[in-house]
Design a protein around this motif. Structure first.
Motif, PDB file in Angstrom:
ATOM      1  N   THR A  26     -41.387  74.475 -21.298  1.00  0.00           N
ATOM      2  CA  THR A  26     -40.579  73.291 -21.078  1.00  0.00           C
ATOM      3  C   THR A  26     -39.180  73.573 -21.612  1.00  0.00           C
ATOM      4  O   THR A  26     -38.886  74.695 -22.035  1.00  0.00           O
ATOM      5  N   THR A  27     -38.309  72.569 -21.605  1.00  0.00           N
ATOM      6  CA  THR A  27     -36.970  72.724 -22.163  1.00  0.00           C
ATOM      7  C   THR A  27     -36.859  71.949 -23.468  1.00  0.00           C
ATOM      8  O   THR A  27     -37.548  70.945 -23.679  1.00  0.00           O
TER       9      THR A  27
ATOM     10  N   VAL B 101     -38.165  77.026 -23.451  1.00  0.00           N
ATOM     11  CA  VAL B 101     -39.180  77.517 -24.376  1.00  0.00           C
ATOM     12  C   VAL B 101     -40.272  78.204 -23.563  1.00  0.00           C
ATOM     13  O   VAL B 101     -40.733  77.674 -22.546  1.00  0.00           O
ATOM     14  N   LEU B 102     -40.663  79.391 -23.996  1.00  0.00           N
ATOM     15  CA  LEU B 102     -41.674  80.136 -23.265  1.00  0.00           C
ATOM     16  C   LEU B 102     -42.640  80.822 -24.227  1.00  0.00           C
ATOM     17  O   LEU B 102     -42.335  81.026 -25.407  1.00  0.00           O
ATOM     18  N   VAL B 103     -43.794  81.160 -23.684  1.00  0.00           N
ATOM     19  CA  VAL B 103     -44.815  81.899 -24.429  1.00  0.00           C
ATOM     20  C   VAL B 103     -44.787  83.345 -23.964  1.00  0.00           C
ATOM     21  O   VAL B 103     -44.764  83.613 -22.758  1.00  0.00           O
ATOM     22  N   SER B 104     -44.780  84.275 -24.918  1.00  0.00           N
ATOM     23  CA  SER B 104     -44.742  85.683 -24.536  1.00  0.00           C
ATOM     24  C   SER B 104     -45.430  86.540 -25.591  1.00  0.00           C
ATOM     25  O   SER B 104     -45.522  86.163 -26.759  1.00  0.00           O
ATOM     26  N   SER B 105     -45.889  87.705 -25.142  1.00  0.00           N
ATOM     27  CA  SER B 105     -46.499  88.676 -26.050  1.00  0.00           C
ATOM     28  C   SER B 105     -45.479  89.655 -26.611  1.00  0.00           C
ATOM     29  O   SER B 105     -45.839  90.497 -27.432  1.00  0.00           O
ATOM     30  N   LYS B 106     -44.234  89.578 -26.161  1.00  0.00           N
ATOM     31  CA  LYS B 106     -43.217  90.498 -26.677  1.00  0.00           C
ATOM     32  C   LYS B 106     -43.049  90.264 -28.170  1.00  0.00           C
ATOM     33  O   LYS B 106     -43.152  89.135 -28.664  1.00  0.00           O
ATOM     34  N   LYS B 107     -42.781  91.294 -28.909  1.00  0.00           N
ATOM     35  CA  LYS B 107     -42.809  91.203 -30.371  1.00  0.00           C
ATOM     36  C   LYS B 107     -41.421  91.388 -30.987  1.00  0.00           C
ATOM     37  O   LYS B 107     -41.276  91.953 -32.059  1.00  0.00           O
TER      38      LYS B 107
ATOM     39  N   ASP C  76     -46.393  84.565 -29.077  1.00  0.00           N
ATOM     40  CA  ASP C  76     -45.509  83.727 -29.883  1.00  0.00           C
ATOM     41  C   ASP C  76     -44.672  82.857 -28.961  1.00  0.00           C
ATOM     42  O   ASP C  76     -44.624  83.068 -27.738  1.00  0.00           O
ATOM     43  N   LEU C  77     -43.984  81.881 -29.571  1.00  0.00           N
ATOM     44  CA  LEU C  77     -43.066  81.012 -28.846  1.00  0.00           C
ATOM     45  C   LEU C  77     -41.657  81.577 -28.936  1.00  0.00           C
ATOM     46  O   LEU C  77     -41.188  81.937 -30.028  1.00  0.00           O
ATOM     47  N   PHE C  78     -40.987  81.648 -27.804  1.00  0.00           N
ATOM     48  CA  PHE C  78     -39.605  82.121 -27.739  1.00  0.00           C
ATOM     49  C   PHE C  78     -38.757  81.052 -27.049  1.00  0.00           C
ATOM     50  O   PHE C  78     -39.272  80.138 -26.404  1.00  0.00           O
ATOM     51  N   CYS C  79     -37.456  81.183 -27.157  1.00  0.00           N
ATOM     52  CA  CYS C  79     -36.539  80.299 -26.431  1.00  0.00           C
ATOM     53  C   CYS C  79     -35.357  81.102 -25.938  1.00  0.00           C
ATOM     54  O   CYS C  79     -35.002  82.139 -26.496  1.00  0.00           O
TER      55      CYS C  79
ATOM     56  N   PHE D 135     -42.631  68.323 -25.488  1.00  0.00           N
ATOM     57  CA  PHE D 135     -41.849  67.499 -26.407  1.00  0.00           C
ATOM     58  C   PHE D 135     -41.804  66.061 -25.916  1.00  0.00           C
ATOM     59  O   PHE D 135     -41.841  65.789 -24.713  1.00  0.00           O
ATOM     60  N   SER D 136     -41.697  65.139 -26.856  1.00  0.00           N
ATOM     61  CA  SER D 136     -41.428  63.755 -26.508  1.00  0.00           C
ATOM     62  C   SER D 136     -40.028  63.665 -25.912  1.00  0.00           C
ATOM     63  O   SER D 136     -39.195  64.553 -26.125  1.00  0.00           O
ATOM     64  N   PRO D 137     -39.718  62.599 -25.145  1.00  0.00           N
ATOM     65  CA  PRO D 137     -38.390  62.502 -24.530  1.00  0.00           C
ATOM     66  C   PRO D 137     -37.236  62.593 -25.518  1.00  0.00           C
ATOM     67  O   PRO D 137     -36.174  63.128 -25.176  1.00  0.00           O
ATOM     68  N   ASP D 138     -37.410  62.079 -26.752  1.00  0.00           N
ATOM     69  CA  ASP D 138     -36.333  62.176 -27.739  1.00  0.00           C
ATOM     70  C   ASP D 138     -36.338  63.507 -28.479  1.00  0.00           C
ATOM     71  O   ASP D 138     -35.486  63.727 -29.344  1.00  0.00           O
ATOM     72  N   GLU D 139     -37.288  64.383 -28.139  1.00  0.00           N
ATOM     73  CA  GLU D 139     -37.414  65.728 -28.715  1.00  0.00           C
ATOM     74  C   GLU D 139     -37.686  65.712 -30.219  1.00  0.00           C
ATOM     75  O   GLU D 139     -37.461  66.700 -30.904  1.00  0.00           O
ATOM     76  N   HIS D 140     -38.204  64.611 -30.730  1.00  0.00           N
ATOM     77  CA  HIS D 140     -38.529  64.513 -32.164  1.00  0.00           C
ATOM     78  C   HIS D 140     -39.988  64.825 -32.450  1.00  0.00           C
ATOM     79  O   HIS D 140     -40.364  65.000 -33.610  1.00  0.00           O
ATOM     80  N   THR D 141     -40.823  64.878 -31.399  1.00  0.00           N
ATOM     81  CA  THR D 141     -42.234  65.208 -31.564  1.00  0.00           C
ATOM     82  C   THR D 141     -42.581  66.362 -30.648  1.00  0.00           C
ATOM     83  O   THR D 141     -42.172  66.385 -29.483  1.00  0.00           O
ATOM     84  N   ILE D 142     -43.319  67.324 -31.180  1.00  0.00           N
ATOM     85  CA  ILE D 142     -43.782  68.450 -30.384  1.00  0.00           C
ATOM     86  C   ILE D 142     -45.305  68.424 -30.337  1.00  0.00           C
ATOM     87  O   ILE D 142     -45.965  68.155 -31.339  1.00  0.00           O
ATOM     88  N   TYR D 143     -45.845  68.660 -29.155  1.00  0.00           N
ATOM     89  CA  TYR D 143     -47.280  68.868 -28.970  1.00  0.00           C
ATOM     90  C   TYR D 143     -47.461  70.350 -28.633  1.00  0.00           C
ATOM     91  O   TYR D 143     -46.829  70.854 -27.704  1.00  0.00           O
TER      92      TYR D 143
END
Length: 402
Positions: free
Chosen positions: A57-58, A64-70, A88-91, A121-129
């Motif tokens: 998502t953004t 934001v993306l999921v990748s195996s790159k280290k 891991d999570l990357f951006c 993320f929630s619309p206000d980007e204050h909560t992450i799932y």
């Protein structure tokens, strides 16, 4: 003595469709599998590595993306399921036409030595799932949430596992609707139709979730359905499925959402889908986005692709006439969407004609209003190449007799 004379008249509405040729056919040709109502221009991203890159998502104009790159990743080792390093999570920054910069680690708080899954993320980007699986059971993802500390750049606090998680099934691919009311996700919990199904749960005021609701047999099949993503206006659901007569593996489909009802999914066609797997289709804005596919990687890893979509419109032309072939000028013709909401209205000209621009493969309704006649409406789908219908308008004339 009173009597009423009912005079029944009818109007013939002849509707024909023709595509609006406003695009470059070399870029926007529509193959016979593409029933999405859009054309797609697709390019592979330059940020790909030998490992998988799968979009989430953004967040703050970053992807934001999921990748195996280290690159600066935590821990080591290889996941025996994917034969790649644990994820891991990357951006990455989003530039023009969705061009992406080289990715950086998203969060050293959320990234662990475990397998990090997709986030929302929630619309206000204050909560992450977010989702995470352990190294010892990398196929079972559990769902967590955290809050962004006020006035911090990226300090996530109050991490907690949500109650819908279980050791008995996996919860994956979270997505929050743009209005913040629902969390969509995929799961192989036993209540589904087989494999992974797509569910949604109400997001309560405190960020907790209500009881998960399966999206039903129109969306879910005995095969796997994953990676739900809704449009900004909530009228379209995109997802990946191995069912629905896919071209091969996971294909990306679109379903129109009308009054919380999901219409039959439609394939995005060969510009996006292939005989391999296409997943994680998300929009960055109203027409640009990314998805992942393993179609061009000999190691079967997922590469990131950029796309631009363009809606396909058709010209709907018609004429309103009476049963005895008299034209009816000054009749009001109203175009409504599948939910009965007015899109546009026109008053027929002296030759009783009208013209609307409509989107392909959508549900519509035409309503005719004319003084002295009862209102009349007709529902139709715009996928047909030609459409003809007789609309019967009745007029009541009363005469008082003594």
């Amino acid at each position: 003595m009173k009597s009423t004379i009912h005079v029944l008249l009818s109007a013939l509405m002849i509707c024909t469709y023709s595509s609006l040729d406003t695009t470059d056919p070399a870029k926007d040709s529509v193959d016979d599998r593409n029933k999405s109502g859009y054309t797609y221009t697709v390019n592979i991203s330059k940020i790909n590595s030998k490992y998988s890159e799968i979009a989430c998502t953004t967040f703050r104009n970053k992807l934001v993306l999921v990748s195996s790159k280290k690159i600066g990743g935590l821990g080591n080792g290889v996941d025996p399921v994917t034969n790649e390093p644990f994820t891991d999570l990357f951006c990455t920054d989003i530039e023009a036409y969705g061009k992406l910069s080289q990715p950086l680690l998203f969060s050293r708080i959320l990234n662990t030595k475990a397998n990090e899954g997709q986030v929302a993320f929630s619309p206000d980007e204050h909560t992450i799932y977010y989702t995470r699986s352990t190294r010892t059971n990398s196929l079972n993802y559990k769902l967590f949430k955290a809050e962004l500390e006020k006035d911090s750049y990226g300090n996530w606090i109050n991490e907690m596992e949500l109650s819908i998680s279980s050791d008995d099934y996996s919860i994956e691919n979270p997505h929050v609707s743009s209005d913040g009311k629902h969390l969509y996700f995929s799961s192989n919990m036993s209540s589904g139709f087989g494999g992974f199904d797509i569910y949604k749960a109400e997001i309560k005021v405190d960020g907790s979730l209500g009881h998960p609701e399966n999206l039903g047999s129109t969306i879910n099949t005995s095969e796997d359905e994953k990676y739900p993503h809704t449009s900004k206006d909530g009228t379209e659901l995109f997802f990946s499925s191995k069912g629905h007569n896919s071209i091969g593996g996971y294909d990306i489909f679109i379903s129109t959402v009308t009054n919380a009802d999901y219409k039959i999914p439609r394939n995005l066609g060969y510009a996006v889908n292939s005989e391999k797997d296409e997943v994680a289709f998300i929009f960055i804005d109203h027409k640009k986005g990314v998805f992942s596919s393993n179609k061009d990687n000999e190691n079967n890893a997922f590469n990131l692709y950029r796309f631009q979509s363009r809606a396909i419109y058709q010209e709907l032309n018609g004429i309103v006439i009476t049963e005895d072939d008299r034209i009816l000028p000054n009749a009001t013709v109203v175009l409504l969407n599948g939910e009965g909401q007015e899109i546009e209205r026109q008053v027929t000209s002296n030759d009783a004609t009208y013209s609307f621009k409509i989107k392909a493969f959508e549900d519509y309704q035409l309503k005719v209003v004319k003084d002295g006649y009862k209102d009349y409406s007709l529902k139709f789908q715009s996928e047909e190449s030609q459409f003809k219908a007789i609309l019967k308008l009745s007029s009541k004339v009363s005469y008082n007799q003594k």
